[in-house]
Each structure stands twice: as structure tokens, then as C-alpha cells.
Design a protein around this motif. Structure first.
Motif, PDB file in Angstrom:
ATOM      1  N   PHE A  43      34.106  51.006  32.672  1.00 35.72           N
ATOM      2  CA  PHE A  43      35.644  51.060  33.103  1.00 35.72           C
ATOM      3  C   PHE A  43      35.892  50.070  34.185  1.00 35.72           C
ATOM      4  O   PHE A  43      35.612  50.092  35.390  1.00 35.72           O
ATOM      5  CB  PHE A  43      35.816  52.457  33.522  1.00 35.72           C
ATOM      6  N   VAL A  44      36.654  49.204  33.970  1.00 36.35           N
ATOM      7  CA  VAL A  44      37.211  47.914  34.790  1.00 36.35           C
ATOM      8  C   VAL A  44      38.749  48.207  34.967  1.00 36.35           C
ATOM      9  O   VAL A  44      39.553  48.599  34.081  1.00 36.35           O
ATOM     10  CB  VAL A  44      36.684  46.705  34.526  1.00 36.35           C
ATOM     11  N   GLN A  45      39.328  47.618  36.105  1.00 38.76           N
ATOM     12  CA  GLN A  45      40.733  47.695  36.286  1.00 38.76           C
ATOM     13  C   GLN A  45      41.364  46.245  36.110  1.00 38.76           C
ATOM     14  O   GLN A  45      40.690  45.271  36.300  1.00 38.76           O
ATOM     15  CB  GLN A  45      40.807  47.811  37.855  1.00 38.76           C
ATOM     16  N   LEU A  46      42.360  46.413  35.396  1.00 39.98           N
ATOM     17  CA  LEU A  46      43.354  45.076  35.255  1.00 39.98           C
ATOM     18  C   LEU A  46      44.223  45.208  36.480  1.00 39.98           C
ATOM     19  O   LEU A  46      45.105  46.254  36.580  1.00 39.98           O
ATOM     20  CB  LEU A  46      44.183  45.049  34.038  1.00 39.98           C
ATOM     21  N   ARG A  47      44.070  44.243  37.474  1.00 44.47           N
ATOM     22  CA  ARG A  47      44.699  44.065  38.732  1.00 44.47           C
ATOM     23  C   ARG A  47      46.209  43.767  38.587  1.00 44.47           C
ATOM     24  O   ARG A  47      46.642  43.260  37.650  1.00 44.47           O
ATOM     25  CB  ARG A  47      43.928  43.050  39.819  1.00 44.47           C
TER      26      ARG A  47
ATOM     27  N   GLY B 123      46.366  39.913  37.948  1.00 43.63           N
ATOM     28  CA  GLY B 123      46.158  39.759  36.599  1.00 43.63           C
ATOM     29  C   GLY B 123      44.858  39.507  35.951  1.00 43.63           C
ATOM     30  O   GLY B 123      44.753  39.216  34.899  1.00 43.63           O
ATOM     31  N   TRP B 124      43.797  39.763  36.858  1.00 39.41           N
ATOM     32  CA  TRP B 124      42.303  39.683  36.284  1.00 39.41           C
ATOM     33  C   TRP B 124      41.960  41.147  36.347  1.00 39.41           C
ATOM     34  O   TRP B 124      42.102  42.098  37.188  1.00 39.41           O
ATOM     35  CB  TRP B 124      41.603  38.796  37.580  1.00 39.41           C
ATOM     36  N   PHE B 125      40.764  41.006  35.560  1.00 37.42           N
ATOM     37  CA  PHE B 125      39.963  42.504  35.495  1.00 37.42           C
ATOM     38  C   PHE B 125      38.934  42.274  36.544  1.00 37.42           C
ATOM     39  O   PHE B 125      38.205  41.316  37.067  1.00 37.42           O
ATOM     40  CB  PHE B 125      39.150  42.413  34.197  1.00 37.42           C
ATOM     41  N   GLY B 126      38.783  43.543  37.173  1.00 39.42           N
ATOM     42  CA  GLY B 126      38.091  43.670  38.372  1.00 39.42           C
ATOM     43  C   GLY B 126      37.492  45.272  38.333  1.00 39.42           C
ATOM     44  O   GLY B 126      37.658  45.962  37.621  1.00 39.42           O
TER      45      GLY B 126
ATOM     46  N   ILE C 158      32.835  42.006  28.120  1.00 39.54           N
ATOM     47  CA  ILE C 158      32.788  41.491  29.497  1.00 39.54           C
ATOM     48  C   ILE C 158      32.369  40.041  29.781  1.00 39.54           C
ATOM     49  O   ILE C 158      33.159  39.348  30.370  1.00 39.54           O
ATOM     50  CB  ILE C 158      32.093  42.359  30.589  1.00 39.54           C
ATOM     51  N   GLN C 159      31.306  39.707  29.172  1.00 39.86           N
ATOM     52  CA  GLN C 159      30.912  38.268  29.267  1.00 39.86           C
ATOM     53  C   GLN C 159      32.046  37.267  28.777  1.00 39.86           C
ATOM     54  O   GLN C 159      31.930  36.272  29.251  1.00 39.86           O
ATOM     55  CB  GLN C 159      29.671  38.199  28.725  1.00 39.86           C
TER      56      GLN C 159
ATOM     57  N   SER D  58      39.353  36.207  32.208  1.00 39.80           N
ATOM     58  CA  SER D  58      40.090  36.698  33.426  1.00 39.80           C
ATOM     59  C   SER D  58      39.297  37.782  34.468  1.00 39.80           C
ATOM     60  O   SER D  58      39.558  38.673  34.445  1.00 39.80           O
ATOM     61  CB  SER D  58      41.390  37.268  33.010  1.00 39.80           C
ATOM     62  N   MET D  59      37.974  37.425  34.467  1.00 40.09           N
ATOM     63  CA  MET D  59      37.121  38.144  35.303  1.00 40.09           C
ATOM     64  C   MET D  59      36.328  37.215  35.894  1.00 40.09           C
ATOM     65  O   MET D  59      35.533  36.465  35.398  1.00 40.09           O
ATOM     66  CB  MET D  59      36.218  39.237  34.436  1.00 40.09           C
TER      67      MET D  59
END
Length: 135
Positions: free
Chosen positions: A22-26, A35-38, A113-114, A118-119
Motif C-alpha cells: 500500500f503506497v501513497q500518491l503524493r 504527483g509521484w507514488f511514495g 511497482i517496478q 512515477s516512483m
């Protein structure tokens, strides 16, 4: 220049024998990588331990209190020293949180993810490390 000390939280679940992270879209107006995933989490304040910073940041970003989590490792990135923690969550996790920072959160497999453009590679490396540890 001294690197920023941060703590990150990686919730994950297992579905059909596959790990989902579970990741965040900034936010679009975020100071760093808008606007990047982190990952969830942020800077450790003052005399906080990484664990204290983790608990505070997760409360601030997801509006939940966490007490059970596992230390993954410390990662050195260009700008930060990252203490990474993770926890397995259940299928109701998204119903139990309120995203208070960023646009939203989303579960991804490691292969998804890979392929995200935008990560950052740093975040992908942390998630790959966790995936290896879980297997």
C-alpha cells in the motif's frame, strides 16, 4: 550537509499468494515529488526515535494508531536516511483508514511497482527488499 532522518511505513496484504504493498500518491502540490507514488511516513522530529516518528507520522497521514509493526532496515538515499517498517494488514484496511496526506493510497504488486514511472528507484528498492524478506 546532514541527511534528513525519516521513518516509513509499508502496509501489505497477501491475496491469492501474492504480496500487495500500500503506497501513497503524493499531493500535486507536495514540496518533494508532487504527483509521484511514495511511502507513508516522514521526518523524525527532535529527539524522537524512528519508532516514535513512525507512529506519529502514520497517525498524521492515515489517521490510525499502530502498535504492531516490524523493522525492515535502514536505507540511505540521496537526501535521507530511511528507517523502514512494515505490517501485514487485513482486507478491511482501506476501510479502517482516512488518508489525510497525499491524494490517495493504493495496493500494488511488486511487478506493478517496478513498472511505475512515477516512483523513485529508492522506493522501488525498499519495496523489493521487503518482498525478498517476506519470501
Amino acid at each position: 550537509m546532514e541527511k534528513r532522518q525519516t521513518a516509513t511505513f509499508i502496509p501489505y496484504k497477501i491475496l491469492d499468494d501474492e504480496y500487495y504493498f500500500f503506497v501513497q500518491l503524493r499531493s500535486k502540490d507536495a514540496a518533494v515529488r508532487p504527483g509521484w507514488f511514495g511511502l507513508w511516513g516522514g521526518g523524525i522530529k527532535g529527539e524522537e526515535t524512528p519508532e516514535e516518528g513512525l507512529v506519529r507520522e502514520v497517525k498524521e497521514e492515515l489517521n490510525i494508531d499502530i502498535s504492531e509493526y516490524t523493522f525492515l532496515d535502514i536505507f540511505e538515499t540521496e537526501f535521507a536516511t530511511v528507517s523502514a517498517f512494515y505490517a501485514e494488514v487485513d482486507e478491511n484496511f482501506e476501510d479502517s483508514i482516512t488518508v489525510l496526506e497525499g491524494q490517495y493510497g493504493k495496493f500494488f504488486t511488486l511487478s506493478e511497482i517496478q513498472s511505475l514511472e512515477s516512483m523513485t528507484d529508492d522506493v522501488k528498492e525498499i519495496l523489493s527488499h521487503l518482498h525478498e524478506d517476506l519470501n
